[in-house]
Design a protein around this motif. Sequence first.
Motif, PDB file in Angstrom:
ATOM      1  N   ARG A  88      38.132  27.892  49.398  1.00  0.00           N
ATOM      2  CA  ARG A  88      37.887  26.764  50.300  1.00  0.00           C
ATOM      3  C   ARG A  88      39.161  26.437  51.076  1.00  0.00           C
ATOM      4  O   ARG A  88      39.619  27.256  51.853  1.00  0.00           O
ATOM      5  N   GLU A  89      39.764  25.241  50.895  1.00  0.00           N
ATOM      6  CA  GLU A  89      40.919  24.869  51.721  1.00  0.00           C
ATOM      7  C   GLU A  89      42.153  25.716  51.430  1.00  0.00           C
ATOM      8  O   GLU A  89      43.119  25.695  52.206  1.00  0.00           O
ATOM      9  N   MET A  90      42.127  26.488  50.340  1.00  0.00           N
ATOM     10  CA  MET A  90      43.237  27.391  50.054  1.00  0.00           C
ATOM     11  C   MET A  90      43.013  28.784  50.646  1.00  0.00           C
ATOM     12  O   MET A  90      43.807  29.690  50.416  1.00  0.00           O
ATOM     13  N   GLY A  91      41.922  28.948  51.404  1.00  0.00           N
ATOM     14  CA  GLY A  91      41.722  30.205  52.118  1.00  0.00           C
ATOM     15  C   GLY A  91      40.902  31.228  51.358  1.00  0.00           C
ATOM     16  O   GLY A  91      40.278  30.932  50.339  1.00  0.00           O
ATOM     17  N   VAL A  92      40.933  32.438  51.871  1.00  0.00           N
ATOM     18  CA  VAL A  92      40.131  33.554  51.345  1.00  0.00           C
ATOM     19  C   VAL A  92      41.052  34.737  51.054  1.00  0.00           C
ATOM     20  O   VAL A  92      41.994  35.011  51.812  1.00  0.00           O
ATOM     21  N   ILE A  93      40.785  35.426  49.954  1.00  0.00           N
ATOM     22  CA  ILE A  93      41.444  36.687  49.655  1.00  0.00           C
ATOM     23  C   ILE A  93      40.405  37.795  49.706  1.00  0.00           C
ATOM     24  O   ILE A  93      39.302  37.651  49.161  1.00  0.00           O
ATOM     25  N   GLU A  94      40.763  38.895  50.363  1.00  0.00           N
ATOM     26  CA  GLU A  94      39.907  40.078  50.397  1.00  0.00           C
ATOM     27  C   GLU A  94      40.736  41.304  50.046  1.00  0.00           C
ATOM     28  O   GLU A  94      41.918  41.390  50.388  1.00  0.00           O
ATOM     29  N   CYS A  95      40.119  42.233  49.352  1.00  0.00           N
ATOM     30  CA  CYS A  95      40.764  43.507  49.076  1.00  0.00           C
ATOM     31  C   CYS A  95      39.678  44.542  48.795  1.00  0.00           C
ATOM     32  O   CYS A  95      38.511  44.197  48.599  1.00  0.00           O
ATOM     33  N   ARG A  96      40.085  45.804  48.791  1.00  0.00           N
ATOM     34  CA  ARG A  96      39.135  46.891  48.554  1.00  0.00           C
ATOM     35  C   ARG A  96      39.759  47.871  47.567  1.00  0.00           C
ATOM     36  O   ARG A  96      40.962  48.162  47.644  1.00  0.00           O
ATOM     37  N   PHE A  97      38.948  48.357  46.646  1.00  0.00           N
ATOM     38  CA  PHE A  97      39.411  49.329  45.660  1.00  0.00           C
ATOM     39  C   PHE A  97      39.025  50.732  46.127  1.00  0.00           C
ATOM     40  O   PHE A  97      37.834  50.991  46.369  1.00  0.00           O
ATOM     41  N   VAL A  98      40.015  51.580  46.308  1.00  0.00           N
ATOM     42  CA  VAL A  98      39.791  52.883  46.947  1.00  0.00           C
ATOM     43  C   VAL A  98      40.171  54.019  45.989  1.00  0.00           C
ATOM     44  O   VAL A  98      40.792  53.807  44.955  1.00  0.00           O
TER      45      VAL A  98
END
Length: 261
Positions: free
Chosen positions: A251-261
């Motif tokens: 939420r107000e602390m943002g979003v984290i995204e990552c991908r496992f390859v």
Amino acid sequence: MLTAEQIATIAEELAEADRTHGIIARITARYPHATIEDSYAIQGVWRDRNVAAGRRLVGRKIGLTSKAMQEATGITEPDYGVMFDDTVHGSGADIPVEHFSNVRVEVELAFVLKSSLEGPDCTLDDALAAIDYAVPALEVLNSHIEMEGRTIVDTISDNAAYGAMVLGDVHKRPDEIDLRWVPGVLSRNGEIIETGVAAGVLGHPATGVAWLANKIAQHGARLEAGEIILAGSFTRPMWVSRGDSVRCDYREMGVIECRFV
């Protein structure tokens, strides 16, 4: 308690498992008399060999601080491990899955310290005063010891199952946000898998920082300015595999995204 030779041998087994991304037999199955102090001694030998090889410490992780994680593991006492600079990723990273064993992801907050913090009598207020800012984080678990029947002695010896962390982009001072109510909505390939709020970590995520300062004081150490402290997960671990896309909304602390390859 284990002998110095046994401690060194186990530390080398774990180092080899880390190099080969393998699994070793439970320490407590082979050494049922091993103690928590033995496990931190094993971790310490492993840590010192890594530092001697040129890796740089950037902070510490705390584990098993929430009911969700304690119930998921069957272990009821918090633990801690160390983190090296080559294990830190930013949001959007591609993370090679072959670098880890038993790969899982947890939702956490991390804290960066602006001043040192020394036990044995640190309080939550002391921790909040020492924190520069909080930042959302995902921890990638990396277990080198067989899972079945694992105890806290096994987990601590294995650097508290730490593998890597992914840090978000939003920083908040403790006086800017009620850290207890930071949410985490964790998704894998677009499907929500786990949710929680940071109050699940000991009632306040920064309580873990105070606990850690008091714990390491028993070993003659203190937390230093600039260290990153992973405070512990407020969701259960989520399994991931090669090809999985992971997203966590704070939420107000943002979003984290990552991908496992």
